[in-house]
Scaffold this active site. Structure first.
Site, PDB file in Angstrom:
ATOM      1  N   CYS A 269      -5.999  -5.604  -7.517  1.00 51.40           N
ATOM      2  CA  CYS A 269      -5.816  -5.118  -6.151  1.00 51.40           C
ATOM      3  C   CYS A 269      -5.379  -6.228  -5.199  1.00 51.40           C
ATOM      4  O   CYS A 269      -4.825  -5.943  -4.137  1.00 51.40           O
ATOM      5  CB  CYS A 269      -7.082  -4.430  -5.654  1.00 51.40           C
ATOM      6  SG  CYS A 269      -8.568  -5.421  -5.798  1.00 51.40           S
ATOM      7  N   HIS A 270      -5.570  -7.482  -5.593  1.00 48.26           N
ATOM      8  CA  HIS A 270      -5.111  -8.589  -4.755  1.00 48.26           C
ATOM      9  C   HIS A 270      -3.585  -8.649  -4.691  1.00 48.26           C
ATOM     10  O   HIS A 270      -3.031  -9.320  -3.829  1.00 48.26           O
ATOM     11  CB  HIS A 270      -5.670  -9.927  -5.261  1.00 48.26           C
ATOM     12  CG  HIS A 270      -5.230 -10.298  -6.635  1.00 48.26           C
ATOM     13  ND1 HIS A 270      -5.804  -9.741  -7.770  1.00 48.26           N
ATOM     14  CD2 HIS A 270      -4.268 -11.138  -7.058  1.00 48.26           C
ATOM     15  CE1 HIS A 270      -5.208 -10.255  -8.826  1.00 48.26           C
ATOM     16  NE2 HIS A 270      -4.272 -11.108  -8.429  1.00 48.26           N
TER      17      HIS A 270
ATOM     18  N   GLU B 239      -0.939 -17.201  -9.005  1.00 48.93           N
ATOM     19  CA  GLU B 239       0.001 -16.396  -9.783  1.00 48.93           C
ATOM     20  C   GLU B 239       1.460 -16.681  -9.407  1.00 48.93           C
ATOM     21  O   GLU B 239       2.362 -16.063  -9.952  1.00 48.93           O
ATOM     22  CB  GLU B 239      -0.303 -14.916  -9.586  1.00 48.93           C
ATOM     23  CG  GLU B 239      -1.654 -14.520 -10.149  1.00 48.93           C
ATOM     24  CD  GLU B 239      -1.938 -13.038 -10.001  1.00 48.93           C
ATOM     25  OE1 GLU B 239      -1.050 -12.276  -9.571  1.00 48.93           O
ATOM     26  OE2 GLU B 239      -3.066 -12.644 -10.332  1.00 48.93           O
TER      27      GLU B 239
ATOM     28  N   ASN C 175     -12.446  -0.832  -5.726  1.00 51.89           N
ATOM     29  CA  ASN C 175     -12.092  -1.234  -7.082  1.00 51.89           C
ATOM     30  C   ASN C 175     -13.256  -1.975  -7.742  1.00 51.89           C
ATOM     31  O   ASN C 175     -13.628  -3.062  -7.305  1.00 51.89           O
ATOM     32  CB  ASN C 175     -10.843  -2.124  -7.021  1.00 51.89           C
ATOM     33  CG  ASN C 175     -10.435  -2.686  -8.361  1.00 51.89           C
ATOM     34  OD1 ASN C 175     -10.959  -2.345  -9.406  1.00 51.89           O
ATOM     35  ND2 ASN C 175      -9.463  -3.588  -8.320  1.00 51.89           N
TER      36      ASN C 175
ATOM     37  N   TYR D 197       0.846  -1.195   0.000  1.00 45.44           N
ATOM     38  CA  TYR D 197       0.000   0.000   0.000  1.00 45.44           C
ATOM     39  C   TYR D 197       0.884   1.248   0.000  1.00 45.44           C
ATOM     40  O   TYR D 197       0.610   2.214  -0.708  1.00 45.44           O
ATOM     41  CB  TYR D 197      -0.929  -0.007   1.206  1.00 45.44           C
ATOM     42  CG  TYR D 197      -1.896  -1.176   1.211  1.00 45.44           C
ATOM     43  CD1 TYR D 197      -2.997  -1.199   0.360  1.00 45.44           C
ATOM     44  CD2 TYR D 197      -1.701  -2.259   2.064  1.00 45.44           C
ATOM     45  CE1 TYR D 197      -3.879  -2.274   0.356  1.00 45.44           C
ATOM     46  CE2 TYR D 197      -2.585  -3.337   2.071  1.00 45.44           C
ATOM     47  CZ  TYR D 197      -3.664  -3.337   1.212  1.00 45.44           C
ATOM     48  OH  TYR D 197      -4.531  -4.405   1.214  1.00 45.44           O
TER      49      TYR D 197
END
Length: 150
Positions: A107-108, A135, A99, A76
């Protein structure tokens, strides 16, 4: 899509008032989400998303977050610094909570500076972790993200 049902028909079953004029855009975004599910990058440009109705701060946060690549994370605080508001880390978290396009604006991929996951309005912390694992993001034995991979 479920089975042979195209994206527009599926959405129309949930939102009967959906107009057919937006079918091409909906199908395009649906194909991008399918790519993501297959382990590929989403290549939907931000210009395809209708962000103009949101405040400038949100758009800046979302644009910065959009550029975090698959398999990488930012904090952040990093997002706040990158938009030239270094003391706005909490506000960045609030913006990410609003979002409207999770996965497309990933945003994850944004976590706390200590590696804790923080929040995720797109399905909770378990979903955030699952997306990150999908990912290839690495966690330590305490469940924190190993930072330094952006």
């Amino acid at each position: 899509p479920e089975g042979n049902t195209d994206t527009f028909s599926l959405l129309q079953s949930h939102f009967p008032g959906l107009r057919p004029g937006s079918r091409k855009r909906i199908d395009k975004i649906g194909r991008q989400l399918e790519r993501y599910d297959q382990g590929k990058d989403i290549t939907c440009p931000l210009s395809e998303l209708d962000l103009h109705r949101y405040v400038e701060f949100y758009r800046r946060v979302w644009t910065e977050t959009f550029h975090i690549p698959r398999g990488k994370v930012g904090t952040y605080g990093q997002v706040a610094r990158n938009i030239s508001l270094p003391r706005a880390a909490r506000a960045v978290g609030m913006a990410l909570g609003k979002n409207p396009f999770p996965l497309i604006i990933p945003c994850h991929r944004v976590v706390k500076s200590n590696g804790d996951l923080g929040g995720f309005s797109g399905g909770g912390i378990k979903m955030k972790r699952r997306l990150m694992e999908k990912e290839g993001i690495v966690f330590d034995c305490k469940g924190k993200v190993k930072l330094g991979n952006r």
